[in-house]
Design a protein around this motif. Structure first.
Motif, PDB file in Angstrom:
ATOM      1  N   LEU A 189      -9.396  64.136  20.196  1.00 41.30           N
ATOM      2  CA  LEU A 189     -10.751  63.982  20.720  1.00 41.30           C
ATOM      3  C   LEU A 189     -10.796  64.308  22.205  1.00 41.30           C
ATOM      4  O   LEU A 189     -11.755  64.929  22.692  1.00 41.30           O
ATOM      5  CB  LEU A 189     -11.245  62.554  20.460  1.00 41.30           C
ATOM      6  N   LEU A 190      -9.763  63.910  22.942  1.00 41.44           N
ATOM      7  CA  LEU A 190      -9.700  64.239  24.370  1.00 41.44           C
ATOM      8  C   LEU A 190      -9.668  65.753  24.570  1.00 41.44           C
ATOM      9  O   LEU A 190     -10.351  66.294  25.462  1.00 41.44           O
ATOM     10  CB  LEU A 190      -8.460  63.603  25.003  1.00 41.44           C
ATOM     11  N   ALA A 191      -8.884  66.436  23.753  1.00 39.08           N
ATOM     12  CA  ALA A 191      -8.804  67.896  23.865  1.00 39.08           C
ATOM     13  C   ALA A 191     -10.131  68.544  23.471  1.00 39.08           C
ATOM     14  O   ALA A 191     -10.586  69.514  24.113  1.00 39.08           O
ATOM     15  CB  ALA A 191      -7.673  68.413  22.965  1.00 39.08           C
ATOM     16  N   GLN A 207     -10.284  57.371  29.458  1.00 37.52           N
ATOM     17  CA  GLN A 207     -10.565  58.775  29.756  1.00 37.52           C
ATOM     18  C   GLN A 207     -11.773  59.291  28.968  1.00 37.52           C
ATOM     19  O   GLN A 207     -12.391  60.282  29.351  1.00 37.52           O
ATOM     20  CB  GLN A 207      -9.353  59.637  29.405  1.00 37.52           C
ATOM     21  N   LEU A 208     -12.106  58.588  27.863  1.00 36.90           N
ATOM     22  CA  LEU A 208     -13.200  59.051  27.011  1.00 36.90           C
ATOM     23  C   LEU A 208     -14.526  58.360  27.310  1.00 36.90           C
ATOM     24  O   LEU A 208     -15.592  58.944  27.132  1.00 36.90           O
ATOM     25  CB  LEU A 208     -12.827  58.832  25.534  1.00 36.90           C
ATOM     26  N   ALA A 247     -15.141  71.327  25.298  1.00 35.24           N
ATOM     27  CA  ALA A 247     -16.606  71.399  25.330  1.00 35.24           C
ATOM     28  C   ALA A 247     -17.158  71.175  26.732  1.00 35.24           C
ATOM     29  O   ALA A 247     -18.387  71.168  26.925  1.00 35.24           O
ATOM     30  CB  ALA A 247     -17.192  70.375  24.363  1.00 35.24           C
ATOM     31  N   GLY A 248     -16.259  70.969  27.701  1.00 37.62           N
ATOM     32  CA  GLY A 248     -16.699  70.757  29.081  1.00 37.62           C
ATOM     33  C   GLY A 248     -17.265  69.383  29.329  1.00 37.62           C
ATOM     34  O   GLY A 248     -17.998  69.165  30.298  1.00 37.62           O
ATOM     35  N   GLY A 252     -27.873  59.345  17.425  1.00 39.38           N
ATOM     36  CA  GLY A 252     -26.604  58.823  17.907  1.00 39.38           C
ATOM     37  C   GLY A 252     -25.453  59.239  17.012  1.00 39.38           C
ATOM     38  O   GLY A 252     -25.641  59.725  15.894  1.00 39.38           O
ATOM     39  N   LYS A 253     -24.223  59.026  17.496  1.00 40.78           N
ATOM     40  CA  LYS A 253     -23.040  59.423  16.742  1.00 40.78           C
ATOM     41  C   LYS A 253     -21.897  58.455  17.030  1.00 40.78           C
ATOM     42  O   LYS A 253     -21.667  58.072  18.177  1.00 40.78           O
ATOM     43  CB  LYS A 253     -22.613  60.837  17.124  1.00 40.78           C
ATOM     44  N   VAL A 254     -21.177  58.067  15.968  1.00 40.51           N
ATOM     45  CA  VAL A 254     -19.980  57.255  16.114  1.00 40.51           C
ATOM     46  C   VAL A 254     -18.809  57.995  15.490  1.00 40.51           C
ATOM     47  O   VAL A 254     -18.841  58.368  14.314  1.00 40.51           O
ATOM     48  CB  VAL A 254     -20.140  55.852  15.490  1.00 40.51           C
ATOM     49  N   VAL A 255     -17.779  58.235  16.299  1.00 43.84           N
ATOM     50  CA  VAL A 255     -16.544  58.825  15.803  1.00 43.84           C
ATOM     51  C   VAL A 255     -15.684  57.682  15.282  1.00 43.84           C
ATOM     52  O   VAL A 255     -15.243  56.820  16.046  1.00 43.84           O
ATOM     53  CB  VAL A 255     -15.807  59.596  16.916  1.00 43.84           C
TER      54      VAL A 255
END
Length: 802
Positions: A699-701, A733-734, A706-707, A657-660
């Motif tokens: 992050l949105l960009a 949006q994320l 990355a598609g 897992g990953k947390v930004v």
């Protein structure tokens, strides 16, 4: 207006709470035509007769959940509730609306027509009973028995019984009948001669008391009474019963008690070392009195009148006649307070049915009230092994058990419980043989009983322990003045609760029923290798707490922020009224299961000059649970501080897992980073230093390049409150559809419900305004499901819908 009826049509203690609920979650989603009709109705001299908007919002949800198509409304007035119903029904739905006055209905009819739902309304003027009788006799399009899905009655209260009989025939099996005003301003729990009450209110109160008792005893329905508006009773019609399992028992004269007002500690200790029952409350250190006696009320509720009302409306009417007989016999005993109260017996019966229990154990029998409740519930070939040191008391109840025809299910064993349980365990066939166990015996041995019963009760079985709040004394200070006996029991219960909270072999929940009942569901076979090891005591493995506290960060010279959170740390970040109760929750259910690395980071952060910014331990526990329940893998955290909630997230995520994690202050994050590394989860953390809005745009960009579109499962926001609304738009949006966004501090120490002129610091006023704005926007946002919890400083959970 008589004092019984609240002018604001609510039973809530604080008007500002109702106003806040209306302003944030009701009015923003209120249909414009409903709003128009509500405002028209408010100008009517009899406006108090109108249904409340929060009530109608609830009904709308019910109608949609049940898929209702055909409905009945008895009592229309200007039609506010009728309009809510018509709007919730499908386009080919129909509501038969009955009222004696067309004049009032005509005030609302233009609004109903303007809403485009007049074709769903079949208004019938006349007496409610007569119109319902006509419906029952009508075999045409007007309807027939069982043709309706939903009914709502808000008419002449003295006719509720008559309406009930007719509506049960008109509504289908599985359909719902709702009755309004069933608490009548709370008067049902007040003395009939309450000062200031009008003759009318007293008459209606009496009707409501009688109606509530009738519904509670009606085996044709499942009933639920909700304290919404002026009290709503929901009845779900069941299939016709071939056998009446419960029948109302006529109230009889209470047997005169000849017992002493109090029982000495010596006498109580002699009586099996046990004292059952419930506390009326220990209010001060100066008052030294026994927690349990024959004169102490058997409830932890603040209001004895409310407890009595619950008993008389929901418990006694369904009490089995043999249970009632044994209860009255036991009440006459010198130690009658040791008996399980009737609401506890009712709960035990329900649990036994839910679990399908057949073989049970009871440790601590006394006269056998709980044994009888068990024996009446388990199947005819079931068995309850009942253990008590005294046959003398059991023999008082044995004739009633025999009369009930269930004596063959009872295997009574006289003697100290420990040797009897050990003897049962000596036979290997008994391990995992039992489905349910109930313990109400010597509290000092609860821990030992637990170990033995875990081997006797099967995986998935339930163990129930009585008196685990001991009259509320568990939340008192250690130097509170109590009798020596009560002090001893309190210490034993505190130790036992701590043991259960730390036991990985069970799922546990503590219920404030009676004197406190702790339910434990056994998870795995005791010797299963997948069982996690029991958590070690903090003092045995951890760095001493005082040493950790000494490891302060910051220079200590910064001025204290004079705001509502200035005196807050991880031990008192709560909206609960009682700090002692919150501390008890932390000490028994949160801190014992807190990972050591989180504990160390929490204590260090508490000493930081901005320590109040850290998430509370109970909130972090909730986050961890939500992440696991959601199966989250990719998450975002906006606002990190020292990383306490970030560490909770990383520990809950799977290995890949990953947390930004986003925060403008790397310095504070560096305080917690060593603990994140020590916990072995640093590889899951992607820390990004910078302002939240900018980093989310990046992050949105990044995701778009990355598609990936809306590929995150979860987000947690505890950052600058004025930007919460902007974060919301970015995170929608994320985060994927079905994903969750959590916002912290959404009640801001309760300031959101305070009057506008309440003195606050500039910071508090600014943040409170921002939070109010966020709450109103979230409540109105059709893209999410939203739920607000009074945990910590207020937590709002949003689930993305579209």
């Amino acid at each position: 207006m008589a004092t019984y009826r609240p002018d604001n049509n609510t039973l809530l203690k604080a008007d500002c709470i109702l106003e806040y609920v209306l302003d944030t979650t009701v009015y923003p989603r209120e249909h414009e035509c409903l709003r128009e009709l509500r405002l028209i109705t408010q100008n009517h001299p009899l406006s108090f007769m109108g249904s409340s908007p929060d009530q109608m919002q609830f009904f709308s949800v019910l109608l949609k959940m049940t898929g209702a198509k055909n409905a009945i409304e008895v009592g229309v007035f200007t039609g506010y509730s009728l309009l809510a119903t018509a709007l919730a029904l499908p386009d080919d739905g129909k509501v038969v609306a009955i009222d004696v006055s067309r004049e009032y209905y005509e005030l609302g009819r233009p609004v109903i027509e303007n809403a485009g739902v007049a074709h769903k309304v079949d208004f019938r003027q006349g007496d409610g009973l007569a119109v319902l009788d006509q419906l029952l006799a009508d075999g045409g399009d007007g309807g027939a028995a069982g043709a309706f899905d939903f009914a709502y009655a808000d008419a002449d209260k003295e006719q509720y019984r008559g309406y009930h009989e007719r509506l049960l025939r008109l509504v289908r099996v599985g359909g719902v009948v709702a009755y309004d005003n069933t608490l009548w301003g709370g008067s049902v729990a007040m003395p009939r001669d309450t000062p200031g009450s009008s003759a009318y209110d007293r008459v209606v109160r009496d009707y409501m008391v009688g109606f509530n008792a009738m519904v509670a005893a009606d085996d044709r329905v499942e009933a639920c009474l909700l304290p919404i508006a002026d009290g709503i009773t929901l009845c779900r019609r069941l299939k016709p019963l071939l056998v009446t399992l419960f029948r109302p028992v006529q109230q009889s004269r209470r047997l005169k008690r000849t017992t002493p007002a109090r029982v000495s500690s010596t006498a109580m200790a002699a009586a099996n070392g046990d004292a059952r029952g419930v506390n009326g409350g220990i209010q001060s250190k100066e008052m030294k009195t026994a927690i349990h006696s024959n004169d102490s009320p058997k409830t932890l509720l603040k209001s004895e009148a409310l407890h009595e009302y619950m008993l008389k409306t929901m418990v006694y009417p369904r009490e089995n006649e043999f249970m009632r007989e044994l209860r009255l016999i036991t009440n006459e005993h010198t130690y009658g307070f040791m008996s399980s109260p009737p609401e506890e017996g009712q709960l035990l019966s329900l649990l036994l049915k839910l679990t399908g229990a057949k073989n049970t154990i009871e440790v601590g029998v006394f006269t056998g009230c709980s044994v009888l409740a068990t024996a009446l519930t388990i199947p005819d070939d079931g068995k309850v092994t009942a253990i008590d040191v005294s046959r003398e008391y059991f023999d008082l109840g044995l004739p009633v058990i025999k009369k009930a025809g269930v004596a063959h299910k009872v295997d009574f064993r006289e003697g100290p419980a420990m040797p009897i349980l050990d003897k049962l365990l000596a036979d290997e066939e008994n391990e995992g043989k039992f489905d349910f166990a109930f313990v109400d015996a010597d509290k000092g041995n609860y821990g030992e009983y637990h170990e033995r019963l875990l081997r006797l009760v099967r995986a998935g079985g339930v163990l129930a322990y009585d008196n685990t709040l001991w009259g509320g004394s568990v939340a008192l200070e250690d130097d509170s003045v109590l009798e020596e006996f009560d002090q001893d029991i309190r210490r034993s219960i505190l130790a036992f609760n701590a043991k259960i909270a730390g036991d990985p072999r069970v799922e546990a929940v503590q219920l404030p029923v009676s004197d406190g009942i702790t339910l434990c569901r056994r998870l795995l076979p005791v010797d299963d290798p997948t069982n996690p090891p029991a958590p070690p005591a903090a003092a045995a493995t951890a760095q001493p707490e005082e040493d950790l506290i000494a490891m302060t960060t910051g220079n200590g010279d910064a001025p204290v922020i004079k705001n509502v959170h200035s005196d807050i740390d991880s031990t008192n970040k709560t909206l609960l009224k009682s700090d002692a109760l919150y501390k008890y929750v932390l000490d028994t259910t949160v801190l014992p299961r807190e990972p050591e690395c989180m504990r160390e980071l929490r204590l260090i952060t508490d000493k930081h000059q901005w320590g109040f910014m850290q998430s509370s331990a109970d909130e972090a526990q909730l986050l961890g649970m939500l992440l696991k329940m959601a199966g989250a893998k990719r998450t975002i955290e906006v606002g990190v501080f020292t990383g306490y909630s970030l560490l909770a997230t990383a520990l809950a995520l799977p290995e890949d897992g990953k947390v930004v994690a986003i925060d403008p202050d790397r310095e504070s994050y560096e305080i917690g980073r060593p603990f994140i590394e020590k916990a072995g989860v640093a590889h899951k953390v992607d820390f990004r230093e910078g302002k939240g809005l900018e980093k989310l745009d990046e992050l949105l960009a990044e995701e778009a390049a990355a598609g990936r579109e809306a590929a995150f499962d979860f987000a947690f926001v505890d950052a600058d409150k004025p930007n919460y609304v902007k974060y919301h738009e970015q995170l929608l949006q994320l985060v994927r559809v079905g994903g969750h966004i959590i916002y912290d501090n959404t009640l801001w120490a309760g300031t959101v419900a305070l009057p506008p002129d309440t003195p606050l610091s500039d910071l508090d006023r600014r943040f409170s305004v921002a939070i109010r704005d966020l709450n109103s926007r979230l409540a109105a946002d059709p893209r999410i499901d939203v739920c607000q919890l009074a945990i910590a400083d207020g937590v709002t959970i949003c689930r993305r819908l579209v």
